[in-house]
Design a protein around this motif. Structure first.
Motif, mmCIF file in Angstrom:
data_model
loop_
_atom_site.group_PDB
_atom_site.id
_atom_site.type_symbol
_atom_site.label_atom_id
_atom_site.label_comp_id
_atom_site.label_asym_id
_atom_site.label_seq_id
_atom_site.Cartn_x
_atom_site.Cartn_y
_atom_site.Cartn_z
ATOM 1 N N THR A 227 0.837 -1.209 0.000
ATOM 2 C CA THR A 227 0.000 0.000 0.000
ATOM 3 C C THR A 227 0.867 1.252 0.000
ATOM 4 O O THR A 227 0.612 2.202 -0.757
ATOM 5 C CB THR A 227 -0.943 0.005 1.222
ATOM 6 N N SER A 228 1.891 1.262 0.816
ATOM 7 C CA SER A 228 2.814 2.404 0.853
ATOM 8 C C SER A 228 3.516 2.578 -0.487
ATOM 9 O O SER A 228 3.689 3.709 -0.974
ATOM 10 C CB SER A 228 3.855 2.202 1.962
ATOM 11 N N LEU A 229 3.903 1.473 -1.103
ATOM 12 C CA LEU A 229 4.599 1.549 -2.387
ATOM 13 C C LEU A 229 3.677 2.032 -3.502
ATOM 14 O O LEU A 229 4.109 2.732 -4.423
ATOM 15 C CB LEU A 229 5.188 0.174 -2.741
ATOM 16 N N LEU A 230 2.405 1.675 -3.431
ATOM 17 C CA LEU A 230 1.444 2.126 -4.441
ATOM 18 C C LEU A 230 1.233 3.634 -4.369
ATOM 19 O O LEU A 230 1.117 4.309 -5.403
ATOM 20 C CB LEU A 230 0.111 1.402 -4.260
ATOM 21 N N PHE A 231 1.188 4.180 -3.177
ATOM 22 C CA PHE A 231 1.053 5.628 -3.026
ATOM 23 C C PHE A 231 2.251 6.357 -3.634
ATOM 24 O O PHE A 231 2.126 7.431 -4.223
ATOM 25 C CB PHE A 231 0.932 6.000 -1.544
ATOM 26 N N ALA A 232 3.429 5.758 -3.497
ATOM 27 C CA ALA A 232 4.659 6.416 -3.948
ATOM 28 C C ALA A 232 4.960 6.182 -5.425
ATOM 29 O O ALA A 232 5.799 6.887 -6.007
ATOM 30 C CB ALA A 232 5.834 5.933 -3.105
ATOM 31 N N ASN A 233 4.300 5.184 -6.033
ATOM 32 C CA ASN A 233 4.634 4.826 -7.417
ATOM 33 C C ASN A 233 3.359 4.689 -8.253
ATOM 34 O O ASN A 233 2.721 3.634 -8.257
ATOM 35 C CB ASN A 233 5.413 3.504 -7.443
ATOM 36 N N PRO A 234 2.997 5.734 -8.975
ATOM 37 C CA PRO A 234 1.753 5.699 -9.754
ATOM 38 C C PRO A 234 1.784 4.742 -10.940
ATOM 39 O O PRO A 234 0.746 4.332 -11.438
ATOM 40 C CB PRO A 234 1.601 7.148 -10.234
ATOM 41 N N GLU A 235 2.987 4.379 -11.386
ATOM 42 C CA GLU A 235 3.101 3.488 -12.549
ATOM 43 C C GLU A 235 3.858 2.222 -12.173
ATOM 44 O O GLU A 235 5.054 2.252 -11.888
ATOM 45 C CB GLU A 235 3.829 4.204 -13.699
ATOM 46 N N ILE A 236 3.136 1.114 -12.156
ATOM 47 C CA ILE A 236 3.722 -0.198 -11.858
ATOM 48 C C ILE A 236 3.190 -1.193 -12.887
ATOM 49 O O ILE A 236 1.982 -1.313 -13.074
ATOM 50 C CB ILE A 236 3.349 -0.671 -10.445
ATOM 51 N N ASP A 237 4.102 -1.887 -13.552
ATOM 52 C CA ASP A 237 3.699 -2.819 -14.611
ATOM 53 C C ASP A 237 3.714 -4.281 -14.170
ATOM 54 O O ASP A 237 3.116 -5.137 -14.834
ATOM 55 C CB ASP A 237 4.615 -2.655 -15.830
ATOM 56 N N GLY A 238 4.393 -4.579 -13.082
ATOM 57 C CA GLY A 238 4.465 -5.963 -12.626
ATOM 58 C C GLY A 238 4.981 -6.048 -11.208
ATOM 59 O O GLY A 238 5.681 -5.151 -10.728
ATOM 60 N N VAL A 239 4.606 -7.127 -10.525
ATOM 61 C CA VAL A 239 5.079 -7.367 -9.161
ATOM 62 C C VAL A 239 5.817 -8.706 -9.138
ATOM 63 O O VAL A 239 5.206 -9.764 -9.320
ATOM 64 C CB VAL A 239 3.918 -7.389 -8.152
ATOM 65 N N LEU A 240 7.125 -8.615 -8.946
ATOM 66 C CA LEU A 240 7.938 -9.818 -8.827
ATOM 67 C C LEU A 240 7.982 -10.187 -7.349
ATOM 68 O O LEU A 240 8.864 -9.775 -6.602
ATOM 69 C CB LEU A 240 9.352 -9.568 -9.369
ATOM 70 N N SER A 241 6.960 -10.923 -6.932
ATOM 71 C CA SER A 241 6.842 -11.328 -5.535
ATOM 72 C C SER A 241 7.521 -12.678 -5.363
ATOM 73 O O SER A 241 7.272 -13.615 -6.118
ATOM 74 C CB SER A 241 5.367 -11.424 -5.142
ATOM 75 N N LEU A 242 8.374 -12.764 -4.352
ATOM 76 C CA LEU A 242 9.140 -13.980 -4.130
ATOM 77 C C LEU A 242 8.639 -14.740 -2.906
ATOM 78 O O LEU A 242 9.402 -15.354 -2.170
ATOM 79 C CB LEU A 242 10.629 -13.632 -3.999
#
Length: 356
Positions: A227-242
């Motif tokens: 949630t914090s990262l979404l507020f700081a980054n309006p453009e995200i194309d993928g989530v490399l979740s490990l």
């Protein structure tokens, strides 16, 4: 008479030489047998055995499920007369506490210790001490640096990270902005997955890592971090979740913020797989089987019985994609809502893995 004495002497010499040769052959056989024995095992161990399970922490559901496979395996081995007792400790995430627990197991003269390491380096000394005292030590999932163990059991965490990263490259055509979600810093499984992904990222500079985070393997903290990262980054194309719970937290964060879902990697966490299907997500996942715990107990008992076991047991990584996710979800009701849908296992599988 002299010829008779000579004949006796010659015959005696032949018998003595034959006896010496047999003794030498027996010595060679005994030496080769001893050298074939599993590491750490000393003396003639007699069943039933006492097993120690030195858990780093028991709160995450993955750990609870893993402990469940350990206790179930111990019950089966008790029925076979091979195990007497199981000693369980919980270090609550503290590596120093885990060291104290392992030392207590050594002092209690357990026959085997099964351990997930809270630190890849801090446990080396106490693990080595256990091995020196003839205790079978089987280390799985998060591994120690020392090789003074009976066996290490794991999937290939580097391959885990590399395969996930390759899938992301394929999904985004090698270009885009991604966020990387890691497990806790210092845990070898998490660190190795991240290391495995890096060469793939280096080979695809069009894939920009805008930020990454480390969180517990639980949905709530992962959701908060994303949630914090979404507020700081309006453009995200993928989530490399490990990690699986990390992926579920990510999907829930995107949904709560009203953001379109993006290609996401993860694990076999039930919640992630269900969200994947429900949201029509572009997803990829693999599995750190909970039954690595049961396999570790089985391996320790095999070693205590004098059987040779591999120093490292590599467990293959399954791939969960759109073609296989249905088979996992069909078994979902057998697992906790916040748990992991792991594959079936039995003794035949364990014997096959130990034979490699």
């Amino acid at each position: 008479m002299k010829n008779f004495e000579n004949s006796i002497s010659a015959s005696l010499r032949r018998r003595l030489l034959a006896g010496a040769a047999a003794a030498a052959a027996l010595l060679v056989f005994s030496t080769s047998t001893a050298s074939a024995a599993a590491n750490c095992i000393k003396g003639d161990k007699k069943a039933p055995y006492t097993i120690g399970w030195a858990n780093i922490y028991s709160v995450p559901t993955w750990m609870k499920q893993t402990e469940g496979t350990i206790t179930a395996e111990v019950e089966e081995l008790k029925k076979a007369g091979l195990v007497k007792d199981l000693m369980i400790t919980d270090a609550q995430g503290n590596a120093q506490t885990q060291i104290q627990h392992i030392q207590s197991m050594i002092d209690a003269n357990v026959d085997a210790i099964v351990v997930i390491a809270g630190s890849s380096t801090a446990l080396d000394r106490v693990i080595s001490d256990a091995c020196d005292k003839g205790i079978a030590v089987v280390n799985f999932d998060s591994l120690v640096d020392t090789d003074k163990v009976t066996a290490k059991i794991n999937t290939d965490s580097n391959e885990w990270g590399a395969t996930a990263a390759k899938w992301m490259v394929s999904q985004l055509g090698g270009k885009g902005k991604i966020i990387i979600m890691n497990g806790p810093a210092g845990i070898s499984v998490s660190d190795d997955r991240r290391k495995g992904a890096q060469p793939v990222l280096d080979s695809n500079p069009g894939l920009q890592v805008i930020t990454e985070t480390n969180t517990e393997y639980n949905v709530a903290p992962a959701q908060e971090a994303m949630t914090s990262l979404l507020f700081a980054n309006p453009e995200i194309d993928g989530v490399l979740s490990l990690g699986g719970a990390l992926s579920a937290g990510s999907v829930l964060s995107f949904e709560r913020q009203g953001r379109d879902q993006v290609p996401t990697t993860g694990e076999n966490a039930r919640q992630f797989l269900e969200l994947w299907k429900e949201k029509g997500l572009k997803g990829w996942a693999t599995m750190q089987p909970n039954w690595l715990g049961a396999l570790s107990v089985y391996t320790a008992v095999q070693a205590l019985q004098g059987k040779d076991v591999p120093a490292f047991v590599k467990v293959p990584l399954p791939v969960i994609d759109d073609s296989t996710i249905g088979s996992y979800l069909a078994r979902a009701d057998k697992f906790p809502a916040d748990g992991y849908i792991y594959s079936d296992y039995d003794q035949a599988l364990f014997d096959k893995l130990l034979a490699k």
